[in-house]
Design a protein around this motif. Structure first.
Motif, short mmCIF file in Angstrom:
data_model
loop_
_atom_site.label_atom_id
_atom_site.label_comp_id
_atom_site.label_asym_id
_atom_site.label_seq_id
_atom_site.Cartn_x
_atom_site.Cartn_y
_atom_site.Cartn_z
N PHE A 33 0.81 -1.22 0.00
CA PHE A 33 0.00 0.00 0.00
C PHE A 33 0.84 1.27 0.00
O PHE A 33 0.43 2.29 -0.51
CB PHE A 33 -0.92 0.05 1.22
CG PHE A 33 -2.04 -0.94 1.18
CD1 PHE A 33 -2.59 -1.34 -0.04
CD2 PHE A 33 -2.57 -1.46 2.34
CE1 PHE A 33 -3.64 -2.25 -0.08
CE2 PHE A 33 -3.62 -2.36 2.31
CZ PHE A 33 -4.15 -2.76 1.10
N ARG B 7 -5.12 -8.82 8.79
CA ARG B 7 -5.79 -7.83 7.94
C ARG B 7 -4.83 -6.67 7.74
O ARG B 7 -4.22 -6.19 8.70
CB ARG B 7 -7.06 -7.30 8.63
CG ARG B 7 -8.12 -8.36 8.80
CD ARG B 7 -9.30 -8.07 7.88
NE ARG B 7 -10.01 -9.29 7.52
CZ ARG B 7 -11.07 -9.74 8.15
NH1 ARG B 7 -11.55 -9.08 9.17
NH2 ARG B 7 -11.67 -10.83 7.75
N LEU B 8 -4.73 -6.21 6.50
CA LEU B 8 -3.75 -5.16 6.19
C LEU B 8 -4.39 -3.79 6.15
O LEU B 8 -5.46 -3.61 5.59
CB LEU B 8 -3.09 -5.46 4.85
CG LEU B 8 -2.32 -6.78 4.82
CD1 LEU B 8 -1.83 -7.10 3.42
CD2 LEU B 8 -1.16 -6.73 5.80
N GLU B 9 -3.71 -2.82 6.75
CA GLU B 9 -4.21 -1.45 6.74
C GLU B 9 -3.21 -0.54 6.03
O GLU B 9 -2.05 -0.90 5.83
CB GLU B 9 -4.41 -0.95 8.18
CG GLU B 9 -5.50 -1.69 8.95
CD GLU B 9 -6.91 -1.31 8.52
OE1 GLU B 9 -7.06 -0.32 7.76
OE2 GLU B 9 -7.85 -2.01 8.93
N TYR C 74 -9.72 -5.68 16.12
CA TYR C 74 -8.44 -6.38 16.13
C TYR C 74 -8.04 -6.64 17.57
O TYR C 74 -8.34 -5.85 18.47
CB TYR C 74 -7.36 -5.53 15.46
CG TYR C 74 -7.60 -5.25 14.00
CD1 TYR C 74 -8.11 -6.22 13.15
CD2 TYR C 74 -7.30 -4.01 13.46
CE1 TYR C 74 -8.33 -5.98 11.81
CE2 TYR C 74 -7.51 -3.74 12.11
CZ TYR C 74 -8.02 -4.72 11.29
OH TYR C 74 -8.24 -4.46 9.97
N VAL D 85 -2.56 -12.21 -0.49
CA VAL D 85 -3.33 -11.09 -1.07
C VAL D 85 -2.90 -10.84 -2.51
O VAL D 85 -1.83 -11.23 -2.91
CB VAL D 85 -3.16 -9.78 -0.27
CG1 VAL D 85 -3.74 -9.95 1.11
CG2 VAL D 85 -1.71 -9.34 -0.20
N LEU E 238 -12.79 0.12 -0.73
CA LEU E 238 -11.67 0.72 0.01
C LEU E 238 -11.77 0.41 1.50
O LEU E 238 -10.78 0.10 2.16
CB LEU E 238 -11.68 2.24 -0.21
CG LEU E 238 -10.45 3.01 0.25
CD1 LEU E 238 -9.24 2.59 -0.55
CD2 LEU E 238 -10.67 4.50 0.12
N ILE E 239 -12.99 0.48 2.02
CA ILE E 239 -13.16 0.34 3.47
C ILE E 239 -13.21 -1.12 3.90
O ILE E 239 -12.68 -1.49 4.94
CB ILE E 239 -14.42 1.12 3.92
CG1 ILE E 239 -14.12 2.61 3.80
CG2 ILE E 239 -14.83 0.76 5.33
CD1 ILE E 239 -15.32 3.49 3.85
N GLU F 269 -9.95 -3.74 1.18
CA GLU F 269 -8.51 -3.69 1.38
C GLU F 269 -8.03 -4.44 2.61
O GLU F 269 -7.10 -5.23 2.50
CB GLU F 269 -8.04 -2.24 1.42
CG GLU F 269 -8.13 -1.61 0.04
CD GLU F 269 -7.02 -0.63 -0.21
OE1 GLU F 269 -6.67 0.08 0.74
OE2 GLU F 269 -6.50 -0.60 -1.32
N PRO F 270 -8.66 -4.23 3.80
CA PRO F 270 -8.18 -4.98 4.96
C PRO F 270 -8.29 -6.49 4.71
O PRO F 270 -7.47 -7.25 5.20
CB PRO F 270 -9.11 -4.54 6.09
CG PRO F 270 -9.63 -3.22 5.66
CD PRO F 270 -9.72 -3.28 4.16
N ALA F 271 -9.30 -6.90 3.95
CA ALA F 271 -9.50 -8.33 3.71
C ALA F 271 -8.62 -8.83 2.57
O ALA F 271 -8.65 -10.00 2.24
CB ALA F 271 -10.97 -8.60 3.41
N GLY F 272 -7.85 -7.94 1.97
CA GLY F 272 -6.96 -8.36 0.89
C GLY F 272 -7.70 -8.64 -0.41
O GLY F 272 -7.22 -9.40 -1.24
#
Lengths: 373, 580
Positions: free
Chosen positions: A196, A227-229, A244, A373, B242-243, B246-249
């Protein structure tokens, strides 16, 4: 630069601090007395500019301390800060300067790889700050490129939801605990996505360099549950809310700001990573296309000054000037206390290593595989 | 429009009567509008296509033409998945919105469901609210640590749903798009000839049979047409991917563009340009399909001999159960997400671990209103919506006048250009204008101002405004402008003094519509805003990235409140009912 010089420079700069005082000249009131006499020229020059545009990856709130000091010294300058993603700061500058439109007067961001590209393009204006004698050598990786703060990467966790015996004591320990409780941690771990942005990429890169192949094994174990931020803000918020349980290799600014609120401190826990804490450098430079050069120089010097460093600390940033003591910043962390807390051997400096640029594609590919991912 | 002949539209008189060879002011105005429209519409598209064909960022010097970007895109392993995810997401979203929309349209439009007017009004709310804000509302209510999720978890001991999946995201998106399907189906249901249903009943068909063999088939064109609209909308949606994605890949077209174009450590401009061109092509194809379907839809129009009031179906014993189902839907999926946003905005933070009433505070509202950049973003948004909306209304009205009420030679082409932005996703319009400015340094002064946003928004919503004005223009009889022309007025005078005056109500509706769209727009602004030209949408995204959920909620709540006030005012003061 390796860890040794990163840490050893501490002493050198401390020594310099004692001898660095220069004769006082006609600097405006309130400025450090060691500023040279012709500094008044820069101040005079800024009066014709009276407008400063800052591109950074910091929110307006985080700038408040520096801004207050700057306004106090140079009230005639209007400052606008734009909060962008770490590498976006550079991309936006390049796109705008490449076509001659108005762009940033000063860039501030944690993105070693993007800085390297900017250096390659010869876009950094060489300005010798009067603060140089007070700064450690490692903090100026290239002429004109300064460091304004350091960012250690942390563990954060939800104290109320993560059982005490599962709070990690080191990265290796965390991986073991996650391996033993996959269902508890599934979707409840978080970190920066290296794909990202620069912060995530360079931090993870340095971490992997430090631990070698073992780091990949770890990431392959915990990656699929993570989970990626994009930034640490949502990590802190979601950890507080219980979405989390645990974040690893997170930023430090946001969690440390959050726990200043006692209600949040009841919930949010954090720790350094005992077997290797990456420490990032927050870079700042005046780019060649800056149109308000004097105002930008003043801003840079304020950030590097003792008062500016204290101001940065108000915004959750960690000052690195050696003459800033914990008392100056109300007990917040400083460079020395961070290094002490981590232990010199366990500091993993995230340096301006050109290999970051060439290794990117391969690294991201492997990273994507590890995280699925 | 379906006109294919070369005949002039009704009422069109030659622009020049006395001196055929001379270009008079009417002709000049028409040419000016034609050229402006072409420039504005192609400004964002050409640079994107160009970027996809060169070997380096558009801002660099020494461009070399190449097709390598395309080869790279098609061999990019991530991108294949991006395309697949986007299509699955769009398909599921469309299915959900169409099924719900059709069912609600029948219940609200054709049955004696209690309180159907009120329920119908509330069901349309998501239409006026930005997808970004809706997504925040869902995140805070039904997300993994959402207020309602935790409440249910407290009961069951586990979380029965997750939004971090394509299905979860499709449900949010589908529910957000229900109003579009509902509106089209309601409109179609209102037009359908009630005598057909009566005929079925006369032949002994019960309500269910009549519904399934008469009412529903008549709705089919509306369902299909709005389905293509919703499919397109979900392909170009940024907020929900986006919300939650993304966190879930899970990557989608828009998040791919967003990441590659803005934040990636090593941005690949060629890849962004190429992916944007591809998305543009897909959406153009879908829009073309819409046009075709609309043409075919006319075959379904049922012309009855005598006007008669459609009789409502008696739901009988199902009346109250149906009411409970619809009311529960409205409560759970429209009111709760908004309500939780407002609640989150009013507490210092929301957690099940501390009762929320201990944490009440106006802090977030105060912060949002006192932070310079945020206050500016609110004022800018109002300015852009108000003045930008007015300017856009004038511009679009002129386009519509040339298309429908003049003999201008290229009016067909003008209409085509004016409707093209339907195929231009907001994010791509933003990237395109950004590139355009980068590519044409003389436009640099626009860069950091609100005018670039007004320009981009106007371009994007020409079709919306055009659609609001066209029906009225077609209804105004041609004799009116003819009589002006007979009295010696030229085209421009006739337009000003006669048609524009008669169009007034339509102009107000057009403005109200544009105001609402400008007010909630965010994806176009992401690449274009600068310090001083922030809008609410960009401030919301920044707060989100900073993790300032309280401020996200407070600003969202303010945006919803301001929209509601605006809608209330236009309804009360001008009697305009936006949509239906």
């Amino acid at each position: 630069m390796d860890r040794r010089s990163f840490v050893a420079a501490t002493t050198a700069a401390a020594a310099l601090y004692g001898t660095g005082r220069m004769a006082r000249a006609q600097a405006p009131a309130g400025l450090p007395e060691y500023y040279p006499g012709d500094y008044a020229d820069i101040v005079e020059g800024s009066k014709a500019e009276n407008n400063l545009l800052v591109y950074s990856n910091m929110s307006t709130d985080m700038w408040q301390g520096v801004l207050a000091r700057y306004r106090e010294l140079y009230p005639w300058i209007t400052v606008q800060t734009l909060d962008l993603e770490s590498a976006e700061v550079m991309e936006r500058y390049l796109a705008e300067s490449g076509t001659g439109s108005r762009t940033a007067d000063i860039l501030v961001t944690v993105a070693p790889d993007a800085w390297l590209r900017l250096i390659d393009r010869g876009q950094i204006a060489d300005y010798a700050s009067p603060e140089i004698p007070h700064l450690p050598g490692w903090s100026i990786p290239s002429p004109g490129l300064y460091t304004i703060a350091i960012d250690p990467m942390l563990f954060i966790y939800n104290k109320m939801l993560l059982p005490e015996e599962l709070v990690p004591t080191s990265f290796a320990d965390m991986v073991e605990k996650v391996r033993a409780n996959p269902d508890l941690f599934r979707g409840k771990l978080t970190t920066y996505g290296a794909q990202f942005g620069s912060f995530g990429y360079t931090g993870t890169y340095a971490f992997v360099e430090h631990h070698g192949e073992k780091a990949w094994e770890w990431l392959e174990t915990i990656g699929p549950l993570t989970r990626l931020e994009r930034s640490s803000g949502p990590m802190v918020e979601k950890t507080t809310s219980g979405e989390y349980l645990l974040g690893y290799l997170t930023g430090s600014g946001n969690p440390w700001l959050a726990i200043r609120d006692p209600n949040r401190a009841r919930i949010l826990g954090w720790d350094f990573i005992a077997d290797g804490t990456p420490v990032m450098m927050r870079g700042a430079a005046i780019p060649k296309a800056s149109t308000n050069v004097n105002a930008a120089r003043l801003w840079l010097d304020v950030m590097l000054s003792h008062a500016g460093q204290v101001g940065l600390s108000k915004g959750g940033r960690t000052p690195y000037r050696l003459d800033v003591s914990p008392e100056d910043v109300d007990g917040a962390y400083t460079y020395q206390t961070v290094i002490e807390a981590i232990g010199e051997d366990m500091v993993v400096p995230v340096t301006y290593d050109p290999a970051m640029l060439t290794a990117y594609e391969g690294f991201i590919e492997r990273y994507r595989k590890a995280f699925g991912v | 429009m379906a006109q294919t002949s070369t005949t002039q539209p009704v009422g069109a008189l030659p622009a020049r009567v006395t001196h055929p060879g001379i270009i008079d002011r009417s002709r000049m105005i028409q040419w000016l509008i034609f050229i402006t429209t072409i420039v504005v519409v192609s400004a964002p598209i050409l640079p994107i296509v160009y970027q996809s064909l060169i070997d380096r960022p558009i801002y660099d010097t020494g461009h070399v033409l190449t097709l390598r970007n395309y080869a790279k895109l098609f061999t990019n392993t991530t991108f294949g998945e991006v395309v697949r995810n986007s299509f699955i997401f769009a398909t599921l979203t469309t299915l959900i919105s169409q099924v719900l929309g059709a069912v609600f349209a029948i219940l609200l439009g054709r049955t004696n469901l209690p309180a159907r007017r009120l329920l119908g009004d509330i069901l349309l709310w998501p239409l006026f609210i930005s997808h970004l804000v809706l997504a925040f509302g869902w995140f805070m209510s039904y997300g993994a640590a959402g207020f309602i999720t935790l409440f249910v978890q407290g009961w069951l001991g586990f979380q029965p749903w997750t939004l971090y999946s394509i299905v979860g995201m499709s449900i949010i998106a589908g529910i957000s798009q229900v109003p579009i399907a509902l509106l089209y189906c309601l409109g179609s249901a209102a037009l359908a000839d009630p005598s057909l249903e009566d005929a079925a009943r006369t032949c002994g068909a019960g309500p269910v049979r009549t519904l399934s063999s008469i009412t529903l088939p008549l709705l089919l064109p509306a369902i299909l047409y709005s389905g293509v609209l919703n499919f397109t909308a979900s392909l170009e949606m940024l907020s929900i991917p986006l919300i939650f994605g993304e966190p879930a890949g899970i990557s989608f077209f828009t998040t791919f563009l967003f990441t590659q174009g803005i934040s990636a450590p090593n941005p690949d401009y060629g890849l962004v340009g190429t992916a944007a061109v591809l998305l543009l092509l897909i959406v153009t194809l879908l829009v073309y399909l819409q046009g075709k379907m609309l043409r075919n839809a006319r075959r379904f129009v049922t012309v009855g001999g005598k006007a008669s009031r459609p009789r409502l179906f008696e739901l009988g014993p199902l009346k109250w159960p149906a009411f409970v189902v619809v009311a529960a839907y409205v409560l759970l999926f429209v009111l709760f997400p908004i309500g939780v946003l407002a609640l989150r905005a009013s507490v210092s933070f929301l957690t099940p671990l501390i009762p929320f009433w201990e944490l009440f505070s106006a802090q977030h509202f105060i912060e949002v209103l006192t932070l310079d950049a945020t206050r500016r973003s609110i004022l800018n948004t109002i300015f852009i919506s108000l003045f930008g909306g007015m300017l856009a209304t004038v511009f679009i009205a002129l386009i519509a006048l040339v298309v429908h009420r003049s003999d201008f030679r290229y009016r067909k082409q003008l209409e085509y250009f004016a409707l093209f932005p339907r195929a231009l996703p907001g994010l791509i319009a933003g990237i395109g204008f950004f590139y355009a400015i980068v590519f044409l340094p003389p436009l640099g002064w626009l860069r950091n101002t609100m005018w670039i946003l007004i320009l981009a928004y106007t371009m994007r919503y020409i079709p919306t405004g055009f659609g609001a004005l066209s029906p009225t223009l077609l209804q105004i009889g041609p004799d009116l402008d003819r009589s002006a022309r007979v009295m010696g007025a030229d085209w421009w005078t006739a337009v000003q003094n006669v048609i524009l005056r008669l169009m007034k109500p339509a102009l107000f509706t057009c403005f109200a519509l544009l105001f609402i769209h400008f007010f909630k727009e965010y994806s176009t602004a992401i690449f274009l805003f600068a310090p001083g030209s922030e809008v609410i949408g960009t401030s919301l995204l920044q707060f989100w990235v900073q993790g300032e959920m309280g401020r996200v909620a407070a600003l969202s709540t303010l945006q919803i409140a301001m929209t509601m006030v605006f809608i209330y005012i236009v309804r009360r003061a001008f009697g305009i009912r936006i949509y239906g």
